[in-house]
Structures are given as C-alpha cells and as structure tokens.
Scaffold this motif. Sequence first.
Motif, PDB file in Angstrom:
ATOM      1  N   ALA A 189      -8.700 -21.921 -21.110  1.00 31.12           N
ATOM      2  CA  ALA A 189      -9.572 -22.171 -19.954  1.00 31.12           C
ATOM      3  C   ALA A 189      -8.787 -22.210 -18.655  1.00 31.12           C
ATOM      4  O   ALA A 189      -9.322 -21.884 -17.592  1.00 31.12           O
ATOM      5  CB  ALA A 189     -10.335 -23.475 -20.144  1.00 31.12           C
ATOM      6  N   PHE A 190      -7.507 -22.606 -18.732  1.00 31.03           N
ATOM      7  CA  PHE A 190      -6.683 -22.706 -17.527  1.00 31.03           C
ATOM      8  C   PHE A 190      -5.969 -21.398 -17.219  1.00 31.03           C
ATOM      9  O   PHE A 190      -5.329 -21.275 -16.172  1.00 31.03           O
ATOM     10  CB  PHE A 190      -5.667 -23.838 -17.691  1.00 31.03           C
ATOM     11  CG  PHE A 190      -6.291 -25.180 -17.908  1.00 31.03           C
ATOM     12  CD1 PHE A 190      -6.663 -25.957 -16.823  1.00 31.03           C
ATOM     13  CD2 PHE A 190      -6.551 -25.651 -19.175  1.00 31.03           C
ATOM     14  CE1 PHE A 190      -7.252 -27.193 -17.007  1.00 31.03           C
ATOM     15  CE2 PHE A 190      -7.145 -26.892 -19.379  1.00 31.03           C
ATOM     16  CZ  PHE A 190      -7.499 -27.665 -18.286  1.00 31.03           C
ATOM     17  N   LEU A 191      -6.079 -20.415 -18.124  1.00 26.80           N
ATOM     18  CA  LEU A 191      -5.479 -19.106 -17.905  1.00 26.80           C
ATOM     19  C   LEU A 191      -6.527 -18.049 -17.569  1.00 26.80           C
ATOM     20  O   LEU A 191      -6.216 -17.064 -16.893  1.00 26.80           O
ATOM     21  CB  LEU A 191      -4.703 -18.668 -19.161  1.00 26.80           C
ATOM     22  CG  LEU A 191      -3.582 -19.616 -19.619  1.00 26.80           C
ATOM     23  CD1 LEU A 191      -2.979 -19.114 -20.919  1.00 26.80           C
ATOM     24  CD2 LEU A 191      -2.513 -19.743 -18.545  1.00 26.80           C
ATOM     25  N   ASP A 192      -7.742 -18.257 -18.025  1.00 27.04           N
ATOM     26  CA  ASP A 192      -8.821 -17.301 -17.779  1.00 27.04           C
ATOM     27  C   ASP A 192      -9.270 -17.391 -16.328  1.00 27.04           C
ATOM     28  O   ASP A 192      -9.435 -18.486 -15.769  1.00 27.04           O
ATOM     29  CB  ASP A 192      -9.998 -17.596 -18.711  1.00 27.04           C
ATOM     30  CG  ASP A 192     -11.032 -16.477 -18.697  1.00 27.04           C
ATOM     31  OD1 ASP A 192     -10.839 -15.508 -17.942  1.00 27.04           O
ATOM     32  OD2 ASP A 192     -12.019 -16.576 -19.438  1.00 27.04           O
ATOM     33  N   THR A 193      -9.475 -16.222 -15.687  1.00 28.78           N
ATOM     34  CA  THR A 193      -9.913 -16.219 -14.284  1.00 28.78           C
ATOM     35  C   THR A 193     -11.385 -16.594 -14.137  1.00 28.78           C
ATOM     36  O   THR A 193     -11.787 -17.117 -13.093  1.00 28.78           O
ATOM     37  CB  THR A 193      -9.686 -14.827 -13.662  1.00 28.78           C
ATOM     38  OG1 THR A 193     -10.333 -13.839 -14.482  1.00 28.78           O
ATOM     39  CG2 THR A 193      -8.186 -14.517 -13.578  1.00 28.78           C
ATOM     40  N   HIS A 194     -12.180 -16.344 -15.167  1.00 30.43           N
ATOM     41  CA  HIS A 194     -13.605 -16.673 -15.114  1.00 30.43           C
ATOM     42  C   HIS A 194     -14.003 -17.386 -16.405  1.00 30.43           C
ATOM     43  O   HIS A 194     -14.694 -16.812 -17.269  1.00 30.43           O
ATOM     44  CB  HIS A 194     -14.453 -15.413 -14.926  1.00 30.43           C
ATOM     45  CG  HIS A 194     -14.166 -14.677 -13.659  1.00 30.43           C
ATOM     46  ND1 HIS A 194     -14.567 -15.144 -12.425  1.00 30.43           N
ATOM     47  CD2 HIS A 194     -13.496 -13.510 -13.430  1.00 30.43           C
ATOM     48  CE1 HIS A 194     -14.177 -14.301 -11.484  1.00 30.43           C
ATOM     49  NE2 HIS A 194     -13.524 -13.306 -12.063  1.00 30.43           N
ATOM     50  N   PRO A 195     -13.603 -18.642 -16.574  1.00 33.38           N
ATOM     51  CA  PRO A 195     -13.974 -19.373 -17.795  1.00 33.38           C
ATOM     52  C   PRO A 195     -15.440 -19.794 -17.761  1.00 33.38           C
ATOM     53  O   PRO A 195     -16.080 -19.834 -16.704  1.00 33.38           O
ATOM     54  CB  PRO A 195     -13.047 -20.593 -17.768  1.00 33.38           C
ATOM     55  CG  PRO A 195     -12.783 -20.815 -16.317  1.00 33.38           C
ATOM     56  CD  PRO A 195     -12.772 -19.458 -15.672  1.00 33.38           C
ATOM     57  N   ILE A 196     -15.971 -20.122 -18.930  1.00 25.84           N
ATOM     58  CA  ILE A 196     -17.340 -20.648 -19.028  1.00 25.84           C
ATOM     59  C   ILE A 196     -17.294 -22.123 -18.666  1.00 25.84           C
ATOM     60  O   ILE A 196     -16.651 -22.927 -19.350  1.00 25.84           O
ATOM     61  CB  ILE A 196     -17.898 -20.445 -20.447  1.00 25.84           C
ATOM     62  CG1 ILE A 196     -17.883 -18.965 -20.822  1.00 25.84           C
ATOM     63  CG2 ILE A 196     -19.313 -21.013 -20.548  1.00 25.84           C
ATOM     64  CD1 ILE A 196     -18.305 -18.706 -22.255  1.00 25.84           C
ATOM     65  N   LEU A 197     -17.961 -22.484 -17.588  1.00 25.37           N
ATOM     66  CA  LEU A 197     -17.885 -23.849 -17.053  1.00 25.37           C
ATOM     67  C   LEU A 197     -19.242 -24.539 -17.155  1.00 25.37           C
ATOM     68  O   LEU A 197     -20.303 -23.913 -17.030  1.00 25.37           O
ATOM     69  CB  LEU A 197     -17.426 -23.827 -15.597  1.00 25.37           C
ATOM     70  CG  LEU A 197     -16.050 -23.203 -15.314  1.00 25.37           C
ATOM     71  CD1 LEU A 197     -15.766 -23.191 -13.824  1.00 25.37           C
ATOM     72  CD2 LEU A 197     -14.952 -23.959 -16.057  1.00 25.37           C
ATOM     73  N   LEU A 198     -19.181 -25.841 -17.371  1.00 22.82           N
ATOM     74  CA  LEU A 198     -20.358 -26.714 -17.319  1.00 22.82           C
ATOM     75  C   LEU A 198     -20.101 -27.787 -16.280  1.00 22.82           C
ATOM     76  O   LEU A 198     -18.990 -28.334 -16.209  1.00 22.82           O
ATOM     77  CB  LEU A 198     -20.623 -27.350 -18.686  1.00 22.82           C
ATOM     78  CG  LEU A 198     -20.892 -26.395 -19.847  1.00 22.82           C
ATOM     79  CD1 LEU A 198     -21.055 -27.177 -21.147  1.00 22.82           C
ATOM     80  CD2 LEU A 198     -22.130 -25.546 -19.588  1.00 22.82           C
ATOM     81  N   HIS A 199     -21.113 -28.097 -15.486  1.00 21.91           N
ATOM     82  CA  HIS A 199     -20.938 -29.011 -14.354  1.00 21.91           C
ATOM     83  C   HIS A 199     -21.863 -30.225 -14.512  1.00 21.91           C
ATOM     84  O   HIS A 199     -22.528 -30.388 -15.544  1.00 21.91           O
ATOM     85  CB  HIS A 199     -21.232 -28.280 -13.044  1.00 21.91           C
ATOM     86  CG  HIS A 199     -20.423 -27.036 -12.850  1.00 21.91           C
ATOM     87  ND1 HIS A 199     -19.143 -27.056 -12.369  1.00 21.91           N
ATOM     88  CD2 HIS A 199     -20.728 -25.736 -13.095  1.00 21.91           C
ATOM     89  CE1 HIS A 199     -18.677 -25.812 -12.306  1.00 21.91           C
ATOM     90  NE2 HIS A 199     -19.622 -24.994 -12.739  1.00 21.91           N
TER      91      HIS A 199
END
Length: 551
Positions: free
Chosen positions: A140-150
Amino acid sequence: MRRYMVSYSWQILKKELGLYQLTMDIIVMIRKRKQGRITFDTMDFVAEEGHFPPKAMHIAQKLPSWRTESEIQTLCNLLQVLDSYRNYSEPLQLLLARVMRFERFGRRRVIVKKGQRGNSFYFIYLGTVAVTEDDDGSSAFLDTHPILLHKGDCFGELGVLTPSLRRATVVCMEETELLVVDREDFLANKLDQEFQKDAQHRFEFFRKMDLFESLSDEKLWKLVTLGKVEKFSYGQLISKDFVESSSIMFVSKGSCEVLRLIDLRTSPFYYKWIWQHLELIDNRPLKTHLNEPSPVERFKEFQIKSYPVQDFSFLKLKHLQNSWEPKGTSFSRRINTSGNTLPKMLGPKIKSRNPHSLKCSMISTKYGDLPEEAAVGAYIKIHTVEEGETVGLHQILLPENEHDMRPLILVSLGAEMIRVRKEKFCELIDSEVTEKLSRFKVNYPSDEDLCRKFLQQSSWDSFRKDLLRLLVKPRQRPPFTPIRPKKKGIYSPKSLILDLCSFNKETKPCHTVFVAPQKYLLPLRIVEAITAPRYKIQELLPQYKNAGVLV
C-alpha cells in the motif's frame, strides 16, 4: 423517670443521626461535583477536530451490559456522521451502539490480515486505511494508487456474518480511530437476526425484479450478500461519473436524477444563438418599437446584393481631393463605417446602421470569437431513475468502442441504493439475464440536443416572466418581508444567471460565482438560466397594451 431518660436520649441520638446523614449527603454531593457534573455539559463531547469525543470514548469502553439506554442513544446520535453507520436501519443502529468499542491504531498497523478468520468488523471514525493483497500491507505504501477507505466507511462485515477467512489485508495509512464490533458481542445481542431481516428485504426486492426472474434462490442470496446498502438524502451527490464506476446500483427506495455538465461554448447552436441575441444590442436599442424595413426596401437590398459589388467611392474621393488641393485644404479624414455598411454603388442607396462595437473581452472557439463572459456551462437533467430501476447496466454488454464515455452525474432525490460490483454481478447472471440485458438500452440525448433544450427553456422562462408582469397588475404595496442579515459565503441567485445585456457595462458583480471542475480543463462557470436582450412583449402582443388585463 427511666422512660423519660430513654426517650430524651433517643431524641438526641436521632438529631445526631440526622445531622450525620446531612453531613454525609453534603460530602457525597461535593465528591460527585468534583468527579462529574450533575447537569449536562457540552464540553464532555468536545474533542480535537475530527477525533472521537472523550465522553463517547468513555461510553464505548464500557461493557455492553453496563451501558444505559441514554448512553446508547447518545452514542447513536454521535455516529450519524458516518455514512456506513447511517445506512443501517434504526433498530440496528441502536444495537450496534450498544456493542461497539473504541480502538486507535498508528500508521502501518495491520488491522485485518489476509487468510485469518474474521472475528470483528470496523467503522472508520478518523483516518485512512488501505486494502491490499499481500500479508503485511507493505504494498500500500509502494503503490501509486492504492485502494483506500476513509472516514465513514466500514469493512470486515462478512467476517462476522459468516465464519470465513479474510480475503484481503487492511493496513493503516495514518493514525486511525475505529469503532469495532466483535463477533461474540454481535451474536450475544442478536444482531445477526436484525441483519437477517434486512437481508430478507433485499432478497424480496431482487426477486420482484423481472431481470432476475430466472435466477435461483442460491444465486440471488449471493447477490444479496454482495450488495451494499447506501442511503442518500435529497440533493446529495451519489456519483460524479457513474459511467466510469465499477459498480451497478439498484434503486430500492426513492428516486434519483441523471445530470450532464454541458460546456455551452462547444456547441455551434449556442454560438449562433448568442450572436443572434447580441445583434439586438448592436443594431437596435432595447425596449423600442420594431423598425423593420418595408418589403420594397428589402427587395432593393436583395437586388443590390445579387449583383457584383462595384465600388466607385474612390472616384468621388479623388475628385474631392483634387478640388480641395488648390484651396490649401488637406484631406486626411477617415470615414467610419460599420461592418454591415455596403459601399456606395450604382443604384439606390441603402441606409447604413449606426456603428456599434461590443466592448468586452473575447475568446476564440471552434466556431469563432465568443464573449468571455458567455463561456459558461450548465447542469442539465437527462433522466429520472425511479424505484426498482438500475443505474450502470445500459451498456454493460456493449463492446468498448460503442460505449458512450460522456461523464454522467447521479444526484439523489431521497434514495436508498444497493451497490454491487460489476465483475461479481457478471459472474452470477445466467443466459436468460444476459439476453434481457442485451435488449436493455438507454439512449441519452446528445450534448447538442441538450444545449437546444436548455436555451429553449431559458427563452420560455423569460417570456413567461414578461407575460406574467404584463397580464397581472403588480401590487401597490409589496408584502412585508423581515429584514435578515446577509450571510457571507452564500451564492446570490444573480450569480447563476448569465445576463447578455450587461456585456457592455463595466460593472463588476458583487457576488461570488459558482464554478465546477472539469477533467483536464480549467474550472467552468455554471449558470442555470440566460437572460437575453428582447423587445417589449407589448410589441409582440399589441392587443395587450396595459398591465393587469387579467385582474
């Protein structure tokens, strides 16, 4: 004597006991006042911006059986800021407020690990988490567009409803505050029964749809499990562009509208319409009688325009220059002519119109120059989606080269939606559902047709207002309206109207302008109507010369 002494000593003891009780009550009251306030204090629910309030944190740390009804209701009210929590029914909201506990995790903390058995599900109150396919969440810290939940999202619900293994890893991207529901408390307080009731309602909704008539109960229950219920209030944005969305939405309650943001300057019809109305400013004063040329004058003008243009004005100028030179007169004047003025020719003269130029900044478009203030956009309603209909299925089976990729906006009119991912939906449908989808087509109008519709509606609104002023006599005394202080930051209604009559005026609007972002383009000013120059309606309807003929 002895009886008297006993009664006297008992009265003394009673007084001493009463004094002692009074003293103890005062001490207890003082201690209570030090430990906690007797009255409600809003400061108990004040926290740092975005963080969970201390009072609510104290409630969430109690065991479910120790929480009072008022504390449960207080916690339920505070959690209304979470969209995922608000999507549940009211009985479920109260049950969840009874059992959930508070947790805070730091950055890079793994909350859910792939392959482990799920025992809890989570509501995000503050922070951001990422969903990954690896075990430790480092991708997640290397991917430029990770799947995020807010904030407002939830995850892990299936792990509590069914004894299954986690299919993904969830890791904190920053300091995160969570409200956790454990499986043990979930079952002990019979939340599974309430969840089953909601699932049964969704199953009945899908079963009533003609599209899923051929699906078996087993597949339909899988669809219910994969569906996520979302509730939206009136006017709330559901999707900025549901064409690019990876989900299909079913309207289970209420309705919603499909909107399209049109850039009017890209329309040839808008370009012609603007200049046709600006000619009224250029050539004739507003609110005057129509001075149309007579048929004879129009025929003479047609005759002259039909023949080749022969300009003999230079002969007259040469003659004047030669005649003035002996008198010592210099000839250096410039003759101002308008763009529509024809040169002097053989034949009858034509009265040239008064020269007039539009003094405003221009921008170049595909169809020619356009006043900069006229470069606006508008949100136009395309379609209304009613209860029982779907959004996102109209081109699911079409090849990609036939897709209509125009961004379409979905706005709620008070709706409850069931969202299902497209790839999961395609795995469940059978041949009969596929055949029905192949016949399911929704053709939305083109941008040019939408532009015509918008301009026709604006013209009709202007005519209707003028006609109403003409037919209905205005009030002598306006109704009493209370004076209200102006609030800063609220858009004026005038900011949503493009007034073509103000192009020549050097007055700056005193109100803010509403703009909408565009993909890869500068923000676009948004209007909801256009006021164009027009003649008095008495000239179009001369039989109505006086106002108030219908009164």
